[in-house]
Design an enzyme around this catalytic site. Sequence first.
Site, mmCIF file in Angstrom:
data_model
loop_
_atom_site.group_PDB
_atom_site.id
_atom_site.type_symbol
_atom_site.label_atom_id
_atom_site.label_comp_id
_atom_site.label_asym_id
_atom_site.label_seq_id
_atom_site.Cartn_x
_atom_site.Cartn_y
_atom_site.Cartn_z
ATOM 1 C CD GLU A 1 0.927 0.335 2.919
ATOM 2 O OE1 GLU A 1 0.885 1.592 2.945
ATOM 3 O OE2 GLU A 1 1.944 -0.330 3.223
ATOM 4 C CD GLU B 1 7.064 1.992 -1.781
ATOM 5 O OE1 GLU B 1 7.763 1.209 -2.445
ATOM 6 O OE2 GLU B 1 7.338 3.198 -1.668
#
Lengths: 352, 352
Positions: free
Chosen positions: A175, A318
């Site tokens: 994310e 991420e």
Amino acid sequence: MERINNTIKNISGVDPVIINKTQARLDNLTKPLGSLGRLEELAKRICGITGKVNPSLVNKVIFTLAADHGVTDEGVSAYPKEVTAQMVYNFVAGGAGINVLAKHVGARVVVVDIGVSADLKPDPKLRVEKINYGTKNMAKGPAMTRDEAIKAIHAGIDLFEEELRRGIDIVGTGEMGIGNTTAASAITASFTGSPVEKITGRGAGLDDPGLKNKIEVIKKSLLLNKPDPADPIDVLSKVGGFEIGGLAGIILAAASHKTPVVIDGFISGAAALVAFKIEPKVKDYMIAAHKSQEGGHKIILEHIGLRPLLDLDLRLGEGTGGALGIGLADAAVKILTQMATFKSANVSEKNI
Amino acid sequence: MERINNTIKNISGVDPVIINKTQARLDNLTKPLGSLGRLEELAKRICGITGKVNPSLVNKVIFTLAADHGVTDEGVSAYPKEVTAQMVYNFVAGGAGINVLAKHVGARVVVVDIGVSADLKPDPKLRVEKINYGTKNMAKGPAMTRDEAIKAIHAGIDLFEEELRRGIDIVGTGEMGIGNTTAASAITASFTGSPVEKITGRGAGLDDPGLKNKIEVIKKSLLLNKPDPADPIDVLSKVGGFEIGGLAGIILAAASHKTPVVIDGFISGAAALVAFKIEPKVKDYMIAAHKSQEGGHKIILEHIGLRPLLDLDLRLGEGTGGALGIGLADAAVKILTQMATFKSANVSEKNI
């Protein structure tokens, strides 16, 4: 909600017969019994999840979901809100940490705008599943409507199922969203009851006054919104984020399709917590990649009952830790499927 | 001994200027400062070791040195002595754990008979640098002569330097030798002064009476041989092994050629301890891959001052943990050299 319920219905327990068979097979490989430790555990788990005695992790997929958070108005992040959109372009261009580490382990990255507050330039490498232009400021009211929370989870299920057509043998969660450690902390506090001070960390790099403010903002948001821990959708809607809902959907979908899902760090952990509260059976499908430097992550892992594989002081998100975890899962499966047996290699077994 | 001294002379400190430059470069990459934690540390270290601002780990080499141990006469291992030779054939055939994990990270394995007690079938994939047909039983006298100990270290230096002509960007240590956790435990006790009970583990899988016997054999060997901790060659010769001496030579040679050396588990750790006692400067060239399940390994790592990257309950040896450590080192270098900068990706930096 029906789509979520249908997904949950398809989640069964992992296969104990295959796990036992895999154990016997591991014990015949040319190594002292159990000497590859957690790699052996991982191999067994992947066999149990997939129901395959000879799994092969060819299609590795990392979903990196980006969204904005209205709570950034309260000054909870060291970076400006615009960075979310800027980083999405960086993901698409291949210059971010997740791009480098995904390539390193042979995974493809699916970049998704699930709620960035700007309209992004169209790009064939960017999936747009925008629920809204960022969440609302949870310090002033619910982050999103109940309907939006359900839509975010649905979007995750859809993303997984669409990508499944291209092939997925293992999936990693990732994310990006300035402000999302604030949402993850609030979710963790709601579900676990741990004190906000213990859960909340510096995110992308807050100083001491910034951390103090972040803690107060989270406390205020919880007091104002009163998320109900018995109702995971309520928690997600009141103090969550669109990327967190989307990842929860991906996790549920992965479990329903017998796919191992490697959980990245703190924000992914909060998504895992939402999925776990919706359906506890997903636990067996989750592999915790690493222990983040954010204190709340440890609390999540203990609450669900997951032991992380790596402890590298990562706190980027991420999906970067997830990528490394996928690399270890790949190694584990290769051990199982490529090593010689005592018999085939003419090696003597234990004396006793 | 002259060859060892010449090697040591070439070991300098790692380059602090390049480490600082690398830090500045890491801080410009599109990620919060320090958010890739130990991967960033690893990247810096590799730059400092190699003296290169753009290192590239193309040639990854794992040395797996095999030798026998006379102390197996005392019943210190759960596996028969013949397994050492059998496993060498397995390494050459590509069926062992190290073959699978080395291939996984793109490393080549150099298999060496440095003291197996049998004459092995010649094979182009097998290097023979036999010092002797196994060590002598250290419970009855010194494991080897002082001359043999020096020869074993020389062999390691030669192995490294010959393989260097084919290219080595990073090296991993590995070993195989039934009985070698007994030697590693005795070496660790000699150098660190920690109690034998705390250091000694079950090796390849001893039961309780077996472990008790192993501890007594080690105590007896130390009492009989009185290895002098101020004289590393003395310790190696009295309670060591040929593969341990060879690996100490490889570690010294790697440091003298500015090559990062990834230390595998307990036996490799004992070799690292020998190298460290010969020349403490080698410490900066060592990367500890993982924390083995053998208790003595933690004692070694703390004594030298190394923090392991992985904690996967491994206890196979062969270089398997080292292979996974090489994979992480590769990931770290790629982060440094392949990520976009804030400027190149048009991403805003921190507010403060």
